[in-house]
Enzyme design. Structure first.
Site, mmCIF file in Angstrom:
data_model
loop_
_atom_site.group_PDB
_atom_site.id
_atom_site.type_symbol
_atom_site.label_atom_id
_atom_site.label_comp_id
_atom_site.label_asym_id
_atom_site.label_seq_id
_atom_site.Cartn_x
_atom_site.Cartn_y
_atom_site.Cartn_z
ATOM 1 N N ARG A 37 -18.957 -9.540 8.177
ATOM 2 C CA ARG A 37 -19.347 -9.280 6.782
ATOM 3 C C ARG A 37 -20.368 -10.306 6.283
ATOM 4 O O ARG A 37 -21.272 -9.962 5.509
ATOM 5 C CB ARG A 37 -18.102 -9.262 5.880
ATOM 6 C CG ARG A 37 -17.348 -7.950 5.986
ATOM 7 C CD ARG A 37 -16.141 -7.900 5.063
ATOM 8 N NE ARG A 37 -15.546 -6.562 5.076
ATOM 9 C CZ ARG A 37 -14.419 -6.233 4.476
ATOM 10 N NH1 ARG A 37 -13.730 -7.154 3.809
ATOM 11 N NH2 ARG A 37 -13.959 -4.999 4.540
ATOM 12 N N LYS A 198 -0.338 7.212 11.092
ATOM 13 C CA LYS A 198 0.385 8.132 10.200
ATOM 14 C C LYS A 198 -0.490 9.173 9.522
ATOM 15 O O LYS A 198 -1.542 8.851 8.973
ATOM 16 C CB LYS A 198 1.093 7.318 9.120
ATOM 17 C CG LYS A 198 2.252 6.516 9.666
ATOM 18 C CD LYS A 198 2.962 5.827 8.543
ATOM 19 C CE LYS A 198 4.321 5.305 9.001
ATOM 20 N NZ LYS A 198 4.932 4.516 7.939
ATOM 21 N N GLY A 355 -10.927 -0.817 9.436
ATOM 22 C CA GLY A 355 -10.565 -2.039 10.160
ATOM 23 C C GLY A 355 -10.171 -1.825 11.616
ATOM 24 O O GLY A 355 -10.775 -2.390 12.526
ATOM 25 N N GLY A 378 -10.953 0.246 3.309
ATOM 26 C CA GLY A 378 -10.461 1.177 2.284
ATOM 27 C C GLY A 378 -11.570 2.021 1.669
ATOM 28 O O GLY A 378 -11.387 3.216 1.423
HETATM 29 C C1 3PG Z 1 -11.438 -5.042 1.866
HETATM 30 O O1 3PG Z 1 -11.313 -5.979 2.653
HETATM 31 O O2 3PG Z 1 -11.024 -3.891 2.105
HETATM 32 C C2 3PG Z 1 -12.194 -5.286 0.612
HETATM 33 O O3 3PG Z 1 -12.609 -6.610 0.533
HETATM 34 C C3 3PG Z 1 -11.386 -4.894 -0.611
HETATM 35 O O4 3PG Z 1 -10.237 -5.688 -0.728
HETATM 36 P P1 3PG Z 1 -8.984 -5.136 -1.525
HETATM 37 O O5 3PG Z 1 -8.376 -4.037 -0.695
HETATM 38 O O6 3PG Z 1 -8.066 -6.309 -1.705
HETATM 39 O O7 3PG Z 1 -9.491 -4.601 -2.835
HETATM 40 MG MG MG Z 2 -8.560 -3.211 1.518
#
Ligand code: 3PG
Ligand code: MG
Length: 399
Positions: A37, A198, A355, A378
């Site tokens: 990142r 899941k 991830g 996310g």
């Molecule tokens: C992540 O790593 O997915 C982003 O930095 C967002 O973080 P968060 O899910 O804590 O909002």
């Molecule tokens: Mg996150």
């Protein structure tokens, strides 16, 4: 693609530029364990500094819940950021108030300051007006380069974009262009490969994808729920039996949309999920009661390879098997390498995110060989679900 402004639309020289980045990187014992990142956002910061901006870097780290948590200080990121940029980076121990104001006032053109973790203030996540005002007072122009935070409607990702000239940074721009090529206006046929443990975490995503893609490959633990829903015995496998009806609904929706769903036709099974556990390969209709499915088998690999060869675009989220433990990584590795070689040959546009997915591609040694690998977890999922991302919507409104 929705239109937004970029660095090409601003004249940053001599201006205080607030740039929201995502320095929420994995750390162990105070050391960054994955620089991705930081490396991906550095060009935007460098471009602004080189153009003579006074660069004010904003980020969150972790989930401190609105309190000062020393282990979540961004101070630990100053050195890795400066080393990547090959430029000095100052630090302010608060992102608002006198400490922030003084640090920004001290900047000369081309200087860079990193402000302390935004989430040390509960108002950040609440997108609170007074907090937005205090952040906005620190800058003249806002640049959002944190696509991976765009699913959050927070002060630094959404609120502030309504308050001042707001543009996308180079990383945000690259992410949005790549995602548009993958699902917005893709070359067809387009395949989505969705894996992971899941179904319950990816229901909306599957529901959205069947109406957008031509082929949907389902792998990982979530495939078991679909197999079970079709009357196939999955033995001791991870399986969300209560979601069988939902799985059948998704299959029906796919059939109606003429989206071909590909499920494993054979599997690698073992009695337990352990490294070196005795494993065997069975047809999908012959999974023994005392065994669990941990990977797709060779027939499934061959099937997916020939299917991929027909596709022009691939979007990938989630591993096909329990890739963390050998030999259950074989399916994920084989398909990742196939997608990479089709991409290198110019036959496939491949986009991956999330991830686990990036870790799986790295494990297969192909993370640099995909057309685009997102930095988002996310946010990538919510984008695949077809949701509006507040951080992106705010940039579009500001354009
Ligand atoms: C992540 O790593 O997915 C982003 O930095 C967002 O973080 P968060 O899910 O804590 O909002
Ligand atoms: Mg996150």
């Amino acid at each position: 693609m929705p239109s937004f402004k970029t660095l090409d639309d601003i004249a940053p020289a001599g201006k205080r530029v607030l740039i929201r980045v995502d320095l929420n990187v994995p750390m162990e014992d105070g050391k960054v364990t994955d620089m991705t990142r930081i490396e991906r956002v550095a060009p935007t910061i460098a471009e602004l500094a080189d153009k003579g901006a006074k660069v004010v870097v904003l980020s969150h780290f972790g989930r401190p819940g609105g309190k000062v948590v020393p282990e979540m200080s961004l101070k630990a990121l100053v050195e890795p950021l400066a080393a990547t940029l090959k430029k000095p980076v100052a630090f302010a121990e608060n992102c608002i108030g006198p400490l922030a104001q003084q640090a920004v006032a001290a900047l000369k053109n081309g200087d860079i300051v990193l402000l302390e973790n935004l989430r040390f203030h509960k108002e950040e996540e609440k997108n609170e007006t007074g907090f937005i005002d205090q952040l906005a007072a620190l800058g003249d122009i806002y640049v959002n380069d944190a696509f991976s935070c765009a699913h959050r409607a927070h002060a630094s990702t959404e609120g502030i974009a309504n308050r001042m000239p707001a543009v996308a940074g180079r990383l945000m721009q690259a992410e949005l262009v790549a995602l548009d090529k993958a699902l917005g206006t893709p070359r067809r046929p387009v395949a989505a490969l969705v894996g992971g443990a899941k179904v319950s975490t990816k229901l909306e995503l599957l529901g959205n994808l069947v109406s957008k893609v031509d082929r949907l490959v389902i792998g990982g633990g979530m495939a078991n729920t679909f197999l079970h829903a079709q009357g196939i015995n999955v033995g001791k496998s991870l399986c969300e039996k209560d979601l069988a009806g939902t799985a059948r609904d998704i299959l029906a929706k796919a059939a109606a949309a003429k989206c071909k769903v590909l499920l494993p036709v054979d599997a690698v099974v073992a009695g337990a999920f352990k490294a070196g556990a005795a494993s065997l390969t069975v047809d999908i209709a012959a999974v023994p009661d005392d065994q669990m499915i941990l990977d797709i088998g060779p027939k499934s690999i061959a099937m997916l390879k020939s299917d991929l060869a027909e596709c022009a675009t691939l979007v990938w989220n989630g591993p096909l098997g329990a890739f963390e433990v050998a030999p259950f990584d074989a399916g994920t590795v084989a398909i990742a390498r196939e997608a990479a070689s089709l991409t290198s040959a110019g036959k496939l546009l491949s986009v991956a995110g999330g991830g686990d997915t990036v870790a799986a591609l790295a494990h297969a040694g192909v993370e640099d060989k995909f057309s685009y690998v997102s930095t988002a977890g996310g946010a990538f999922l919510e984008w695949m679900e077809g949701k509006e991302l507040p951080g992106v919507a705010a940039l579009v409104r500001a354009a």
